[in-house]
Scaffold this motif. Structure first.
Motif, mmCIF file in Angstrom:
data_model
loop_
_atom_site.group_PDB
_atom_site.id
_atom_site.type_symbol
_atom_site.label_atom_id
_atom_site.label_comp_id
_atom_site.label_asym_id
_atom_site.label_seq_id
_atom_site.Cartn_x
_atom_site.Cartn_y
_atom_site.Cartn_z
ATOM 1 N N SER A 20 -32.970 -14.939 4.472
ATOM 2 C CA SER A 20 -33.008 -16.249 3.846
ATOM 3 C C SER A 20 -31.648 -16.921 4.019
ATOM 4 C CB SER A 20 -33.334 -16.108 2.354
ATOM 5 O OG SER A 20 -33.333 -17.353 1.723
ATOM 6 N N LYS A 43 -33.188 -23.278 4.313
ATOM 7 C CA LYS A 43 -33.300 -24.479 3.494
ATOM 8 C C LYS A 43 -31.927 -25.130 3.396
ATOM 9 C CE LYS A 43 -34.277 -26.058 -1.178
ATOM 10 N NZ LYS A 43 -34.571 -25.658 -2.544
ATOM 11 N N ASP A 49 -39.928 -17.236 12.749
ATOM 12 C CA ASP A 49 -40.603 -16.646 11.586
ATOM 13 C C ASP A 49 -39.756 -15.543 10.955
ATOM 14 O OD1 ASP A 49 -42.794 -18.295 11.898
ATOM 15 O OD2 ASP A 49 -43.833 -16.884 13.209
ATOM 16 N N THR A 67 -36.798 -15.705 9.569
ATOM 17 C CA THR A 67 -35.921 -16.077 8.467
ATOM 18 C C THR A 67 -36.411 -17.354 7.791
ATOM 19 O OG1 THR A 67 -33.604 -16.482 7.846
ATOM 20 C CG2 THR A 67 -34.328 -17.405 9.926
ATOM 21 N N PHE A 68 -36.054 -17.492 6.525
ATOM 22 C CA PHE A 68 -36.321 -18.704 5.760
ATOM 23 C C PHE A 68 -35.024 -19.499 5.718
ATOM 24 C CE2 PHE A 68 -35.757 -20.852 1.687
ATOM 25 C CZ PHE A 68 -36.836 -21.709 1.684
#
Length: 119
Positions: A56, A93, A88, A90-91
């Motif tokens: 993340s 933001k 796909d 890692t996340f």
């Protein structure tokens, strides 16, 4: 991976890039005299990080003022994170913080969002 911490001054932002803690922050004002030189260690750190990222990645940008050259450098940094957004593995933001009355900073954030695949 060694952390990168740059302390803030009246014209430079505090930057904390710490893979172990999962901290990726840009805070303060960004009006360096030579933005390419100032941001070069950040470019290099991000290049290394995206080869072996955390599961993340949360980036916080809380810049209260930046000049055009810093805006360009921040766009380059965020573009380096694009590979993670398209994976796909890692996340990722990005949180763009700004004073709600500061339309210029809102527009800068929107411009950066438009030129990246980052949420």
């Amino acid at each position: 991976m060694k952390s990168l911490v740059i302390e803030a001054t009246s014209y430079l932002p505090r930057i904390v890039l710490d893979k172990n803690l999962g901290v990726f922050e840009f805070l303060g004002r960004s009006i360096p005299k030579n933005p390419d030189e100032f941001y070069c260690p950040v470019f290099d750190w991000v290049d290394k990080y995206v080869t072996k990222p955390n599961e993340s990645t949360n980036i916080v940008i809380d810049i209260d003022y930046m000049n055009t050259a810093s805006h360009k450098c921040l766009a380059i940094i965020l573009n380096k994170f694009n590979a993670l957004a398209n994976s796909d593995a890692t996340f990722i933001k990005v949180s763009w913080k700004y004073d709600s009355t500061d339309e210029d900073m809102l527009e800068m954030g929107e411009e950066l969002e438009d030129c990246n695949d980052l949420p």
